[in-house]
Scaffold this active site. Sequence first.
Site, PDB file in Angstrom:
ATOM      1  N   CYS A  29     -15.028   2.852   3.556  1.00 26.21           N
ATOM      2  CA  CYS A  29     -14.932   3.706   2.367  1.00 26.21           C
ATOM      3  C   CYS A  29     -16.228   3.590   1.554  1.00 26.21           C
ATOM      4  O   CYS A  29     -16.723   2.487   1.321  1.00 26.21           O
ATOM      5  CB  CYS A  29     -13.739   3.276   1.520  1.00 26.21           C
ATOM      6  SG  CYS A  29     -13.541   4.316   0.060  1.00 26.21           S
ATOM      7  N   CYS A  61     -15.013  -0.245  -5.206  1.00 31.68           N
ATOM      8  CA  CYS A  61     -13.935  -0.958  -5.903  1.00 31.68           C
ATOM      9  C   CYS A  61     -14.016  -2.456  -5.551  1.00 31.68           C
ATOM     10  O   CYS A  61     -13.881  -2.822  -4.368  1.00 31.68           O
ATOM     11  CB  CYS A  61     -12.579  -0.391  -5.500  1.00 31.68           C
ATOM     12  SG  CYS A  61     -12.539   1.416  -5.550  1.00 31.68           S
ATOM     13  N   CYS A 120     -11.568  -4.322  -3.175  1.00 33.80           N
ATOM     14  CA  CYS A 120     -11.061  -3.666  -1.970  1.00 33.80           C
ATOM     15  C   CYS A 120     -11.721  -4.091  -0.655  1.00 33.80           C
ATOM     16  O   CYS A 120     -12.938  -3.978  -0.487  1.00 33.80           O
ATOM     17  CB  CYS A 120     -11.167  -2.150  -2.117  1.00 33.80           C
ATOM     18  SG  CYS A 120     -10.314  -1.314  -0.751  1.00 33.80           S
ATOM     19  N   CYS A 168       4.814   6.006   3.017  1.00 38.15           N
ATOM     20  CA  CYS A 168       3.550   6.213   2.288  1.00 38.15           C
ATOM     21  C   CYS A 168       2.365   6.072   3.237  1.00 38.15           C
ATOM     22  O   CYS A 168       2.292   5.094   3.980  1.00 38.15           O
ATOM     23  CB  CYS A 168       3.388   5.172   1.193  1.00 38.15           C
ATOM     24  SG  CYS A 168       4.740   5.164   0.039  1.00 38.15           S
ATOM     25  N   CYS A 195       4.810  10.188   0.863  1.00 39.98           N
ATOM     26  CA  CYS A 195       3.880   9.810  -0.202  1.00 39.98           C
ATOM     27  C   CYS A 195       2.516   9.633   0.453  1.00 39.98           C
ATOM     28  O   CYS A 195       2.433   9.174   1.593  1.00 39.98           O
ATOM     29  CB  CYS A 195       4.348   8.498  -0.819  1.00 39.98           C
ATOM     30  SG  CYS A 195       3.173   7.795  -1.988  1.00 39.98           S
ATOM     31  N   CYS A 221       2.656   8.792  -8.596  1.00 36.97           N
ATOM     32  CA  CYS A 221       2.765   7.341  -8.446  1.00 36.97           C
ATOM     33  C   CYS A 221       1.440   6.790  -8.953  1.00 36.97           C
ATOM     34  O   CYS A 221       0.387   7.071  -8.363  1.00 36.97           O
ATOM     35  CB  CYS A 221       2.984   7.007  -6.970  1.00 36.97           C
ATOM     36  SG  CYS A 221       2.862   5.251  -6.603  1.00 36.97           S
ATOM     37  N   ARG A 247       6.992  -0.657  -9.327  1.00 35.45           N
ATOM     38  CA  ARG A 247       6.897  -1.232  -7.975  1.00 35.45           C
ATOM     39  C   ARG A 247       6.139  -2.556  -7.963  1.00 35.45           C
ATOM     40  O   ARG A 247       4.988  -2.635  -8.425  1.00 35.45           O
ATOM     41  CB  ARG A 247       6.238  -0.247  -7.009  1.00 35.45           C
ATOM     42  CG  ARG A 247       6.160  -0.848  -5.596  1.00 35.45           C
ATOM     43  CD  ARG A 247       5.681   0.132  -4.556  1.00 35.45           C
ATOM     44  NE  ARG A 247       6.537   1.287  -4.523  1.00 35.45           N
ATOM     45  CZ  ARG A 247       6.113   2.531  -4.478  1.00 35.45           C
ATOM     46  NH1 ARG A 247       4.829   2.791  -4.457  1.00 35.45           N
ATOM     47  NH2 ARG A 247       6.965   3.522  -4.450  1.00 35.45           N
TER      48      ARG A 247
HETATM   49  N1  SAM Z   1      -8.753   5.153  -1.240  1.00 36.03           N
HETATM   50  C1  SAM Z   1      -7.742   5.618  -2.053  1.00 36.03           C
HETATM   51  C2  SAM Z   1      -7.986   5.343  -3.511  1.00 36.03           C
HETATM   52  O1  SAM Z   1      -8.483   4.280  -3.839  1.00 36.03           O
HETATM   53  O2  SAM Z   1      -7.685   6.185  -4.336  1.00 36.03           O
HETATM   54  C3  SAM Z   1      -6.356   5.155  -1.669  1.00 36.03           C
HETATM   55  C4  SAM Z   1      -6.109   3.758  -1.126  1.00 36.03           C
HETATM   56  S1  SAM Z   1      -6.416   2.413  -2.205  1.00 36.03           S
HETATM   57  C5  SAM Z   1      -6.435   1.052  -1.107  1.00 36.03           C
HETATM   58  C6  SAM Z   1      -4.920   2.271  -3.135  1.00 36.03           C
HETATM   59  C7  SAM Z   1      -4.820   1.164  -4.170  1.00 36.03           C
HETATM   60  O3  SAM Z   1      -4.623  -0.086  -3.550  1.00 36.03           O
HETATM   61  C8  SAM Z   1      -5.975   0.926  -5.093  1.00 36.03           C
HETATM   62  O4  SAM Z   1      -6.039   1.828  -6.133  1.00 36.03           O
HETATM   63  C9  SAM Z   1      -5.672  -0.469  -5.611  1.00 36.03           C
HETATM   64  O5  SAM Z   1      -4.906  -0.383  -6.797  1.00 36.03           O
HETATM   65  C10 SAM Z   1      -4.854  -1.101  -4.495  1.00 36.03           C
HETATM   66  N2  SAM Z   1      -5.596  -2.210  -3.860  1.00 36.03           N
HETATM   67  C11 SAM Z   1      -6.619  -2.117  -3.006  1.00 36.03           C
HETATM   68  N3  SAM Z   1      -7.075  -3.331  -2.652  1.00 36.03           N
HETATM   69  C12 SAM Z   1      -6.304  -4.238  -3.301  1.00 36.03           C
HETATM   70  C13 SAM Z   1      -6.288  -5.655  -3.358  1.00 36.03           C
HETATM   71  N4  SAM Z   1      -7.181  -6.405  -2.692  1.00 36.03           N
HETATM   72  N5  SAM Z   1      -5.365  -6.263  -4.120  1.00 36.03           N
HETATM   73  C14 SAM Z   1      -4.469  -5.524  -4.814  1.00 36.03           C
HETATM   74  N6  SAM Z   1      -4.444  -4.177  -4.806  1.00 36.03           N
HETATM   75  C15 SAM Z   1      -5.350  -3.530  -4.063  1.00 36.03           C
HETATM   76 FE1  SF4 Z   2     -12.086   3.081  -1.110  1.00 35.07          FE
HETATM   77 FE2  SF4 Z   2     -10.701   0.860  -1.400  1.00 35.07          FE
HETATM   78 FE3  SF4 Z   2     -11.689   2.055  -3.542  1.00 35.07          FE
HETATM   79 FE4  SF4 Z   2      -9.645   3.222  -2.168  1.00 35.07          FE
HETATM   80  S1  SF4 Z   2      -9.597   1.290  -3.290  1.00 35.07           S
HETATM   81  S2  SF4 Z   2     -11.514   4.203  -2.953  1.00 35.07           S
HETATM   82  S3  SF4 Z   2     -10.160   2.553  -0.086  1.00 35.07           S
HETATM   83  S4  SF4 Z   2     -12.897   1.146  -1.869  1.00 35.07           S
END
Ligand code: SAM
Ligand code: SF4
Length: 352
Positions: free
Chosen positions: A71, A75, A78, A115, A146, A206, A278
């Site tokens: 990606c 973030c 992530c 989902c 979802c 959500c 959730r």
């Molecule tokens: N890429 C898309 C986005 O970010 O909009 C969808 C998938 S993303 C993995 C969905 C959510 O997972 C993120 O917004 C975050 O809140 C949660 N998430 C991701 N990595 C995480 C982690 N290491 N611990 C807890 N929550 C996490």
């Molecule tokens: Fe990409 Fe992870 Fe951020 Fe979703 S949360 S936009 S998968 S870096």
Amino acid sequence: MQSSVAATTLTPSTEATADEIRHDWSRQEVEALFALPFNDLLFAAHTMHRKHFDPNQVQVSTLLSIKTGACPEDCAYCPQSTRYDTGLEAEALMEIEQVLEQARAAVASGATRFCMGAAWRSPKQRDMPKVVAMVKGVRELGLESCMTLGMLSQEQAQELSEAGLDYYNHNLDTSPEFYGDVITTRTYQDRLETLDHVRDAGMKVCSGGIVGMGEKQTDRAGLLQQLANLPHHPESVPINMLVRVQGTPLEEEADLDPFEFIRTIAVARIMMPESHVRLSAGREEMNEQMHALAYFAGANSIFYGEKLLTTPNPQANSDMALFDRLGIEPERRHVEKAPATPSPHFYDAAAQ
Ligand code: SAM
Ligand code: SF4
Ligand code: DTB
């Protein structure tokens, strides 16, 4: 003879009073909820919970990563960001039939909602036909659908809604002030706009966030303030506890006080009385007592199955064993909000 007091207090009322469904929370008011003595806060949250929901039912959703890793976003939490070396193997968008095979397994394991998550900044136009076919296929299996695919334009939201997508997940993640410390590649305003597009297209929202990223209590209050002050409360509010993944900037983040996590659930329940709250990522680190306290504080939804998107989740049978010990039942479908009959979009999709 059962006392009538017990009968009234055990029967949830679906009537929300005007002062319960609010969209005008000040930060100070939210902080005051967080500052309540723990027992007072939990009592207030549980009272609100049983007024609006059966306190012995928890909704279960199954989660599948339909496109993993690589990606472009940054973030900091992530494992799927291409900027961090987390050892994750990237995978292209799955084939429709592979996804439906997993959805059929979800039906067999008793899930009612499926989902699908993709590690995208936003979906590309070329991916939309495949994604739309996945939604239609999942709906045809009788599951609620979802997706979480990143930012959506109004047109993309419309297309997904017309395919029959029930829920779209897009998190605000944290307070507007702390947000820039975690993500720089998309703004808070971008996220709010996607939520508007989802709502305007007629899908259920959500949206929640993550705690334990080094934010302060006022940031947790700020996240819930933003969510509750949206024009409509999200139908589903995931509260994720950070899963510290090696290679991400937050790998060494300190533990959040577990009671502070429970407080966040309780405050979410009080501020959004009709939403499913959730208990999301981070459950692998939570013991049974912590789960039970979270359910008491108002959490009434979980992701079910041994994997979240890329990180481990408790085994389905250990969740079911705990439900059994606590007298909790998996929620079938929430009658008022998610009718058992498919939405009109389903019939449009099925006719094509
Ligand atoms: N890429 C898309 C986005 O970010 O909009 C969808 C998938 S993303 C993995 C969905 C959510 O997972 C993120 O917004 C975050 O809140 C949660 N998430 C991701 N990595 C995480 C982690 N290491 N611990 C807890 N929550 C996490
Ligand atoms: Fe990409 Fe992870 Fe951020 Fe979703 S949360 S936009 S998968 S870096
Ligand atoms: C959400 O708020 N939590 C889920 C879901 N929405 C898509 C994802 C959690 C991901 C945790 C890290 C991982 O497994 O990659």
